[in-house]
Design a protein around this motif. Structure first.
Motif, PDB file in Angstrom:
ATOM      1  N   ARG A   1      18.622  75.819  26.974  1.00 20.64           N
ATOM      2  CA  ARG A   1      18.435  74.391  27.217  1.00 20.64           C
ATOM      3  C   ARG A   1      18.662  73.664  25.905  1.00 20.64           C
ATOM      4  O   ARG A   1      18.139  74.068  24.859  1.00 20.64           O
ATOM      5  CB  ARG A   1      17.008  74.139  27.718  1.00 20.64           C
ATOM      6  CG  ARG A   1      16.620  72.670  27.877  1.00 20.64           C
ATOM      7  CD  ARG A   1      15.130  72.597  28.200  1.00 20.64           C
ATOM      8  NE  ARG A   1      14.664  71.244  28.460  1.00 20.64           N
ATOM      9  CZ  ARG A   1      14.283  70.379  27.518  1.00 20.64           C
ATOM     10  NH1 ARG A   1      14.351  70.709  26.247  1.00 20.64           N
ATOM     11  NH2 ARG A   1      13.848  69.167  27.861  1.00 20.64           N
TER      12      ARG A   1
ATOM     13  N   TYR B   1      15.327  67.870  12.931  1.00 20.94           N
ATOM     14  CA  TYR B   1      15.044  66.447  12.718  1.00 20.94           C
ATOM     15  C   TYR B   1      16.014  65.919  11.659  1.00 20.94           C
ATOM     16  O   TYR B   1      15.999  66.398  10.519  1.00 20.94           O
ATOM     17  CB  TYR B   1      13.600  66.243  12.248  1.00 20.94           C
ATOM     18  CG  TYR B   1      12.580  66.839  13.186  1.00 20.94           C
ATOM     19  CD1 TYR B   1      12.174  66.168  14.334  1.00 20.94           C
ATOM     20  CD2 TYR B   1      12.016  68.092  12.932  1.00 20.94           C
ATOM     21  CE1 TYR B   1      11.236  66.724  15.191  1.00 20.94           C
ATOM     22  CE2 TYR B   1      11.085  68.653  13.788  1.00 20.94           C
ATOM     23  CZ  TYR B   1      10.699  67.959  14.915  1.00 20.94           C
ATOM     24  OH  TYR B   1       9.783  68.519  15.770  1.00 20.94           O
TER      25      TYR B   1
ATOM     26  N   GLU C   1       8.541  62.718  17.218  1.00 25.44           N
ATOM     27  CA  GLU C   1       9.112  62.728  18.570  1.00 25.44           C
ATOM     28  C   GLU C   1       9.796  61.402  18.909  1.00 25.44           C
ATOM     29  O   GLU C   1      10.494  61.295  19.908  1.00 25.44           O
ATOM     30  CB  GLU C   1       8.033  63.037  19.614  1.00 25.44           C
ATOM     31  CG  GLU C   1       7.712  64.518  19.735  1.00 25.44           C
ATOM     32  CD  GLU C   1       6.955  65.068  18.541  1.00 25.44           C
ATOM     33  OE1 GLU C   1       5.947  64.459  18.150  1.00 25.44           O
ATOM     34  OE2 GLU C   1       7.379  66.099  17.979  1.00 25.44           O
TER      35      GLU C   1
ATOM     36  N   GLN D   1      18.440  63.499  21.281  1.00 24.40           N
ATOM     37  CA  GLN D   1      17.951  62.135  21.515  1.00 24.40           C
ATOM     38  C   GLN D   1      18.153  61.257  20.294  1.00 24.40           C
ATOM     39  O   GLN D   1      18.189  61.735  19.154  1.00 24.40           O
ATOM     40  CB  GLN D   1      16.459  62.154  21.887  1.00 24.40           C
ATOM     41  CG  GLN D   1      15.537  62.562  20.740  1.00 24.40           C
ATOM     42  CD  GLN D   1      14.067  62.484  21.100  1.00 24.40           C
ATOM     43  OE1 GLN D   1      13.629  63.066  22.086  1.00 24.40           O
ATOM     44  NE2 GLN D   1      13.298  61.738  20.298  1.00 24.40           N
TER      45      GLN D   1
ATOM     46  N   TYR E   1       1.562  79.035  22.774  1.00 27.54           N
ATOM     47  CA  TYR E   1       2.578  78.300  22.018  1.00 27.54           C
ATOM     48  C   TYR E   1       2.219  78.402  20.546  1.00 27.54           C
ATOM     49  O   TYR E   1       1.071  78.150  20.164  1.00 27.54           O
ATOM     50  CB  TYR E   1       2.605  76.824  22.449  1.00 27.54           C
ATOM     51  CG  TYR E   1       3.430  75.948  21.533  1.00 27.54           C
ATOM     52  CD1 TYR E   1       4.754  75.647  21.832  1.00 27.54           C
ATOM     53  CD2 TYR E   1       2.889  75.435  20.359  1.00 27.54           C
ATOM     54  CE1 TYR E   1       5.525  74.859  20.985  1.00 27.54           C
ATOM     55  CE2 TYR E   1       3.644  74.647  19.505  1.00 27.54           C
ATOM     56  CZ  TYR E   1       4.954  74.362  19.825  1.00 27.54           C
ATOM     57  OH  TYR E   1       5.712  73.582  18.974  1.00 27.54           O
TER      58      TYR E   1
ATOM     59  N   VAL F   1      13.871  73.032  16.772  1.00 25.61           N
ATOM     60  CA  VAL F   1      14.027  71.578  16.772  1.00 25.61           C
ATOM     61  C   VAL F   1      14.565  71.156  15.412  1.00 25.61           C
ATOM     62  O   VAL F   1      14.036  71.585  14.380  1.00 25.61           O
ATOM     63  CB  VAL F   1      12.686  70.846  17.043  1.00 25.61           C
ATOM     64  CG1 VAL F   1      12.922  69.349  17.241  1.00 25.61           C
ATOM     65  CG2 VAL F   1      11.966  71.427  18.245  1.00 25.61           C
TER      66      VAL F   1
ATOM     67  N   HIS G   1      18.647  69.787  24.042  1.00 24.58           N
ATOM     68  CA  HIS G   1      18.220  68.380  24.156  1.00 24.58           C
ATOM     69  C   HIS G   1      18.653  67.636  22.900  1.00 24.58           C
ATOM     70  O   HIS G   1      18.537  68.152  21.789  1.00 24.58           O
ATOM     71  CB  HIS G   1      16.701  68.317  24.315  1.00 24.58           C
ATOM     72  CG  HIS G   1      16.148  66.931  24.233  1.00 24.58           C
ATOM     73  ND1 HIS G   1      16.242  66.036  25.268  1.00 24.58           N
ATOM     74  CD2 HIS G   1      15.500  66.290  23.224  1.00 24.58           C
ATOM     75  CE1 HIS G   1      15.669  64.898  24.901  1.00 24.58           C
ATOM     76  NE2 HIS G   1      15.222  65.020  23.673  1.00 24.58           N
TER      77      HIS G   1
ATOM     78  N   PHE H   1       7.631  70.502  26.496  1.00 24.58           N
ATOM     79  CA  PHE H   1       8.748  69.610  26.151  1.00 24.58           C
ATOM     80  C   PHE H   1       8.277  68.161  25.959  1.00 24.58           C
ATOM     81  O   PHE H   1       8.785  67.454  25.104  1.00 24.58           O
ATOM     82  CB  PHE H   1       9.839  69.683  27.216  1.00 24.58           C
ATOM     83  CG  PHE H   1      10.570  70.999  27.225  1.00 24.58           C
ATOM     84  CD1 PHE H   1      10.967  71.595  26.040  1.00 24.58           C
ATOM     85  CD2 PHE H   1      10.859  71.661  28.409  1.00 24.58           C
ATOM     86  CE1 PHE H   1      11.630  72.818  26.024  1.00 24.58           C
ATOM     87  CE2 PHE H   1      11.522  72.877  28.404  1.00 24.58           C
ATOM     88  CZ  PHE H   1      11.910  73.466  27.211  1.00 24.58           C
TER      89      PHE H   1
ATOM     90  N   TYR I   1       5.542  67.280  24.736  1.00 22.80           N
ATOM     91  CA  TYR I   1       4.851  67.244  23.454  1.00 22.80           C
ATOM     92  C   TYR I   1       5.836  67.260  22.284  1.00 22.80           C
ATOM     93  O   TYR I   1       5.575  66.698  21.226  1.00 22.80           O
ATOM     94  CB  TYR I   1       3.911  68.458  23.372  1.00 22.80           C
ATOM     95  CG  TYR I   1       3.073  68.523  22.129  1.00 22.80           C
ATOM     96  CD1 TYR I   1       2.062  67.587  21.903  1.00 22.80           C
ATOM     97  CD2 TYR I   1       3.280  69.518  21.179  1.00 22.80           C
ATOM     98  CE1 TYR I   1       1.289  67.645  20.763  1.00 22.80           C
ATOM     99  CE2 TYR I   1       2.503  69.589  20.032  1.00 22.80           C
ATOM    100  CZ  TYR I   1       1.509  68.652  19.827  1.00 22.80           C
ATOM    101  OH  TYR I   1       0.745  68.712  18.695  1.00 22.80           O
ATOM    102  N   ARG I   2       6.998  67.903  22.479  1.00 27.55           N
ATOM    103  CA  ARG I   2       7.948  68.098  21.390  1.00 27.55           C
ATOM    104  C   ARG I   2       9.115  67.112  21.384  1.00 27.55           C
ATOM    105  O   ARG I   2       9.873  67.062  20.432  1.00 27.55           O
ATOM    106  CB  ARG I   2       8.519  69.533  21.450  1.00 27.55           C
ATOM    107  CG  ARG I   2       7.601  70.569  20.874  1.00 27.55           C
ATOM    108  CD  ARG I   2       7.570  70.482  19.351  1.00 27.55           C
ATOM    109  NE  ARG I   2       6.375  71.066  18.787  1.00 27.55           N
ATOM    110  CZ  ARG I   2       5.464  70.388  18.074  1.00 27.55           C
ATOM    111  NH1 ARG I   2       5.605  69.111  17.833  1.00 27.55           N
ATOM    112  NH2 ARG I   2       4.420  70.995  17.590  1.00 27.55           N
ATOM    113  N   GLU I   3       9.276  66.338  22.473  1.00 26.54           N
ATOM    114  CA  GLU I   3      10.423  65.436  22.580  1.00 26.54           C
ATOM    115  C   GLU I   3       9.961  64.048  23.010  1.00 26.54           C
ATOM    116  O   GLU I   3       8.916  63.899  23.631  1.00 26.54           O
ATOM    117  CB  GLU I   3      11.422  65.985  23.616  1.00 26.54           C
ATOM    118  CG  GLU I   3      11.988  67.352  23.221  1.00 26.54           C
ATOM    119  CD  GLU I   3      12.723  68.040  24.355  1.00 26.54           C
ATOM    120  OE1 GLU I   3      12.729  67.494  25.485  1.00 26.54           O
ATOM    121  OE2 GLU I   3      13.275  69.128  24.124  1.00 26.54           O
TER     122      GLU I   3
ATOM    123  N   LEU J   1      16.438  63.523  17.092  1.00 29.98           N
ATOM    124  CA  LEU J   1      16.253  64.976  16.993  1.00 29.98           C
ATOM    125  C   LEU J   1      17.126  65.686  18.014  1.00 29.98           C
ATOM    126  O   LEU J   1      17.641  65.071  18.949  1.00 29.98           O
ATOM    127  CB  LEU J   1      14.771  65.348  17.190  1.00 29.98           C
ATOM    128  CG  LEU J   1      14.100  65.048  18.543  1.00 29.98           C
ATOM    129  CD1 LEU J   1      14.336  66.162  19.567  1.00 29.98           C
ATOM    130  CD2 LEU J   1      12.600  64.878  18.340  1.00 29.98           C
TER     131      LEU J   1
END
Lengths: 361, 72
Positions: free
Chosen positions: A272, A339, A298, A276, A32, A337, A274, B52, B54-56, A302
């Motif tokens: 995918r 923010y 987190e 939130q 990663y 991602v 996401h 995921f 860790y990032r969300e 985001l």
């Protein structure tokens, strides 16, 4: 710890070999990396065996080797750190001829400033000519949170996890699964390295250690549907709703397209998404000291998008061969991602790569 | 929150009740293909959910798991 992991892997293979039973071994190596200065290498090895009909025993070892200098850490006045997490687990399960399964597992995770023990139990039953599978699981995670360079610091956190799921064959070409998971955490949940900032206008007044509530109840429900569309094409769709009592709500949806190139090889394309909300007590900038304060991105509002590609090859031998199957797979994911309410960062781009192998005897 | 739990239990019950509509064993050739396996690659699932988590801020209901997320 690494030695213990290899010992467990070897023990599982020897157990299977001695019993002349089916056994499976697999390796995975994950990488990663992101543009916020984080690099994580994750080698993993798992083994499982069926020494006696109905019984399955398994072991796994996973490491996370982390090198980071992310925005969060810089805001906590820590320039850079490197650390390693070792995770070792073992499991045992038994399935009756009536398709009832009962099993247990134990997971131990260790890093320099964190230690975790997680025993868990699960049961499952296939019903209606194996058209329906119901499972239930419970896990208790006992965590000890430390602080690097401060041997006197120790806080406890306990997490209870309950999972219920139902899988249903909806036809000769379609299967669906519904899962609910509740997680109930009690104890210290903050990062000892993260600080929240208090401003007066645009002037930074002071920084204070992050303070989070000691209790967090989390609920997630997910629905997945897999369908054979036509010829070599299969599709998967899933959706998850997430809610917790910190005020965070999340929607996660995904779709994958599988293309069977040959009987042994398939290609998977996936997306995918996401989204939130932030936690109730999260603020981009605090104007005064509050009971709960965090700068955890987190816990901020985001959204993220993950686009991925996977190529999977599996070879199967004929009946009676010593090596019954061999597989190799590789995947690449790109994660973006965004923010909307986080001062130090407005976006993050990450790449995830994985290479895996498996053998079945 | 209680509403969500009730909704989940209701959906579980609906799935169970619909078990009467069965797929016969000889109709399951396609369902046995690797591309139809909901639990296809357990090692991939563990690593993926770890990233995921860790990032969300959201997590759960996708399998995987294990203790100590290494997030602090």
């Amino acid at each position: 710890m690494k030695t213990a992991g290899l010992f467990c892997f070897a023990a599982a293979l020897l157990l299977a070999g001695a019993a002349q039973a089916q056994s499976r071994g697999a390796t995975k190596f994950g990488v990663y990396t992101d543009d916020d200065g984080t690099l994580v290498l994750s080698p993993a090895v798992t083994a499982s065996a069926t020494p006696v009909e109905g019984f399955t025993v398994g072991a796994s070892y996973l490491a996370d080797i982390v090198s980071a200098s992310s925005t969060d850490l810089v805001s906590a006045a820590t320039k850079h750190f490197e650390e390693r997490r070792d995770d070792l687990s073992g499991n045992l399960s038994y399935t009756t001829r009536g398709y009832f399964t009962v099993g247990g597992a134990f997971d131990y995770s260790h890093e320099t400033d964190y230690r975790s023990y997680t025993p868990s139990l699960h049961v499952g039953q296939e019903l209606f000519d194996r058209n329906v599978t119901l499972t239930a699981g419970y896990g208790l995670s006992l965590n000890t949170v430390g602080r690097s360079g401060d041997p006197g610091f120790s806080e406890a956190m306990t997490n209870h996890s309950v999972t219920l799921s139902a899988s249903q064959l909806l036809g000769p070409d379609t299967v669906a699964r519904l899962t609910w998971q509740g997680q109930f955490a009690r104890g210290f949940q903050a990062s000892v390295y993260r600080y929240a900032s208090v401003y007066q206008g645009t002037v930074l007044l002071f920084q204070t250690p992050e303070v989070l509530p000691d209790a967090r109840d989390r609920h997630a429900a997910a629905l997945s549907v897999r369908h054979h569309l036509s010829g070599p094409i299969y599709v998967n769709a899933d959706y998850r709703l997430y809610l917790d009592d910190w005020g965070l709500m999340g929607h996660t949806g995904g779709g994958q397209l599988y293309y069977e190139i040959t009987r042994d090889v398939f290609l998977r394309l996936g997306e995918r998404v996401h989204w939130q909300t932030g936690a109730d007590f999260y603020a981009r900038r605090y104007d005064a000291r509050r009971r709960y304060m965090t700068s955890d991105k987190e816990l901020s509002p985001l959204w993220s998008s993950t686009t991925g590609l996977k190529l999977d090859y599996a070879w199967r031998s004929g009946a009676g061969a010593a090596l019954s199957a061999f597989g190799v797979n590789a995947k690449v994911d790109f994660i973006h991602v965004g923010y909307s309410d986080f001062d130090p960062l407005d976006q993050l781009n990450a790449w995830v790569g994985e290479l895996g192998t498996s053998v079945t005897f | 929150m209680k509403r969500l739990v009730a909704l989940g239990l209701l959906a579980l019950f609906a799935a169970l009740a619909s078990g009467c509509a069965t797929v016969k064993p000889w109709q399951r050739g396609t369902l046995a293909r690797r591309c139809m396996a909901l639990e296809g690659d357990p090692e991939e699932a563990v690593l993926e959910q770890h990233v995921f988590a860790y990032r969300e801020g959201a997590a759960g209901a996708y399998g995987g798991g294990g203790g100590g997320c290494g997030c602090n």
